[in-house]
Scaffold this active site. Structure first.
Site, short mmCIF file in Angstrom:
data_model
loop_
_atom_site.label_atom_id
_atom_site.label_comp_id
_atom_site.label_asym_id
_atom_site.label_seq_id
_atom_site.Cartn_x
_atom_site.Cartn_y
_atom_site.Cartn_z
N ASP A 25 0.87 -1.27 -0.13
CA ASP A 25 0.05 0.02 -0.13
C ASP A 25 1.02 1.34 0.19
O ASP A 25 1.75 1.45 0.69
CB ASP A 25 -0.93 0.20 1.16
CG ASP A 25 -1.65 -1.20 1.68
OD1 ASP A 25 -1.68 -2.12 0.85
OD2 ASP A 25 -2.15 -1.07 2.54
N GLU A 203 -10.51 -2.55 4.12
CA GLU A 203 -9.17 -1.80 4.60
C GLU A 203 -9.10 -0.22 3.95
O GLU A 203 -9.76 -0.02 3.17
CB GLU A 203 -8.00 -2.86 3.94
CG GLU A 203 -8.15 -4.01 4.54
CD GLU A 203 -6.86 -5.08 3.72
OE1 GLU A 203 -6.50 -5.79 4.85
OE2 GLU A 203 -6.68 -4.89 2.86
C1 FRU Z 1 -4.02 -3.68 2.79
C2 FRU Z 1 -3.09 -4.01 3.96
C3 FRU Z 1 -3.61 -3.18 5.19
C4 FRU Z 1 -2.43 -3.03 6.03
C5 FRU Z 1 -1.39 -3.46 5.25
C6 FRU Z 1 -0.22 -4.30 6.07
O1 FRU Z 1 -3.21 -4.09 1.79
O2 FRU Z 1 -3.60 -5.19 4.43
O3 FRU Z 1 -4.91 -3.31 5.94
O4 FRU Z 1 -2.25 -2.03 7.03
O5 FRU Z 1 -1.90 -3.70 4.09
O6 FRU Z 1 0.69 -4.30 5.16
#
Ligand code: FRU
Length: 476
Positions: A25, A203
């Site tokens: 992300d 998310e």
């Molecule tokens: C989304 C996610 C988020 C988390 C991160 C962990 O892709 O699962 O919810 O904070 O990636 O790397």
């Protein structure tokens, strides 16, 4: 393809990738003092997800990025991994952290304990305009309230209530918090238990206001979910509605997707430039949790989509979010050539040495079909098919090189919102990805491809003759 074989042929030319190792992300997107900061979920020790930290890059034009040292590191005595979150410029020094000439840049992120996986919201700050970051000593600023998935805070300044607002995901809902100073947070509302798609876990939310060209203003809530995306695996839905400083209410029941492609996830927008020109620019991770860990790129794994400007548009009476490459990207394109014709087929060779911005316009009858094929001398291709009558755009990447062994869904479908007889589309092809911006970005698809050689020809075919034009430009 075996692991750990260098794959320079798949390194994008203008899309951001880390020099090496795993990235997911985008995090902490903030604009300050002429610089865009891009932080990202990063494993500094390997090409797989793990040891999460915030990697960091900066840019003045959203096209050329400078790699920076890891910004927020997981500390052995700390509260765990540094998961996703956001950053703001605290211009009025509400946090009281300012010591010198720069207002504090403040990041809110999720700490996830390695063993227990307990998730809490924590704070880090920079007092030198974004270069060096330190963790607040008394983290967390929001303790876990007994919810397993409790993460990804996105914060913004809400002018009319003079509060910072935080949105975060809690399993299958969005929770809203308010704070006067970025340290003390009060829970104010929740949204979403009975709204939108719940086929996967929610998310990486974002909340912001957008205005149409005619000045109608709406609030937009982005929510990524996995699985349950429009073409399997990860995807980002959005809600249009109102936010009164406490509560968000959606004005529609249907599920709307920001991008219909399989490779556009966890997209969020830059904070800090709203007071300059009110633009909303987003960047997203260009992959999908279904196969991200198997992507055969090395020594890096993970890329970002192009930065995109979001707009609010009224189409057939309803409001939608559209997205197109950011203005800075368009400003950096150089026209290579233009061709037009009246036949059913228009073909053109594609230069190999740069990322391409391909515009096509075409007259198309309701009963017509349109095909766009890009291919190479190894017999590999990616094909787009548009069926105006069915309001469908279909992309087939099953023959797009190495990829057929990897993708769970080689045939990808999107619903098109604008189906007039004049088609206007934009395709960005950059080595191992294709971004489709259909009808001024009213339907978009982001798609990873892994051709063994670059595509060197494009074909535009309709079943009935009609005016067609194709413009090629190089980006960067
Ligand atoms: C989304 C996610 C988020 C988390 C991160 C962990 O892709 O699962 O919810 O904070 O990636 O790397």
């Amino acid at each position: 393809m075996p692991n750990n074989i260098f794959t320079p042929q798949w390194r994008p030319k203008v899309h951001f990738t880390p020099e090496q190792n795993w990235m997911n992300d985008p995090n902490g997107l903030v604009y300050y003092n002429g610089k865009y900061h891009l932080f990202y979920q990063y494993n500094p020790h390997g090409n797989d997800w793990g040891n999460m930290n915030w990697g960091h890059a900066t840019s003045r034009d959203l096209v050329n990025w400078q790699h920076q040292p890891v910004a927020i590191e997981m500390s052995p005595k700390g509260l765990g991994y540094i998961y996703s979150g956001s950053a703001v410029v605290d211009y009025d020094n509400t946090s009281g952290l300012q010591t010198g000439e720069h207002p504090p840049l403040v990041a809110l992120f999720t700490h996830t304990e390695a063993e227990t996986e307990i998730q809490r919201q924590s704070l880090a700050y920079s007092l030198d305009g974004g270069d060096c970051w330190q963790e607040y000593q008394n983290n967390p600023v929001i303790e876990n309230p007994g919810i397993v998935d409790f993460r990804d805070p996105k914060v913004f300044w809400h002018q009319s209530t003079s509060n910072w607002i935080m949105v975060l995901t809690a399993g299958h809902s969005i929770e809203f918090y308010a704070s006067p100073n970025l340290f003390d947070w009060t829970h104010i509302s929740g949204f979403g238990e009975d709204e939108g798609s719940h086929q996967g876990e929610w998310e990486c939310p974002d909340l912001f206001e957008l205005k149409t060209d005619s000045g109608v203003s709406k609030w937009v809530l982005l929510v990524s979910l996995v699985p349950g995306g429009p073409n399997g695996g990860s995807g980002t839905q959005y809600f249009i509605g109102d936010f009164d400083g406490i509560r968000f209410t959606a004005e529609h029941q249907d599920v709307r997707w920001l991008d219909y492609g399989p490779d556009n996830y966890a997209g969020v927008t830059w904070d800090g430039r709203q007071n300059i020109d009110n633009r909303r620019t987003l960047i997203a991770w260009m992959s999908n949790w279904t196969y991200a860990a198997d992507m055969p790129t090395f020594p890096w794994r993970g890329a970002m989509c192009l930065p995109r400007d979001l707009s609010l548009r009224q189409i057939d009476g309803d409001f939608y979010v559209t997205n197109l490459p950011a203005k800075e990207v368009s400003d950096r394109t150089q026209l290579l050539n233009e061709i037009s014709g009246n036949d059913t087929v228009l073909t053109r060779s594609l230069p190999q040495d740069s990322a391409l911005d391909i515009h096509l316009s075409c007259e198309i009858a309701h009963s017509d079909k349109l095909y766009i094929r890009m291919y190479n001398d190894a017999g590999e291709s990616v094909e787009l098919k548009y069926l105006p009558q069915k309001q469908k755009l279909i992309v087939d990447r099953s023959k797009a090189g190495w990829s057929y062994k990897l993708w769970r869904t080689p045939r990808l479908e999107a619903k098109t919102l604008i189906n007039t007889h004049k088609l206007d589309a934009r395709l960005v092809l950059d080595t191992s990805s294709l971004e489709v911006f259909w009808q001024q970005g009213s339907t978009t698809m982001t798609i990873c491809l892994l051709p063994t050689q670059a595509f060197n020809r494009i074909e535009l075919i309709t079943t009935q003759a009609g005016n067609k034009a194709l413009t090629l430009a190089a980006i960067g």
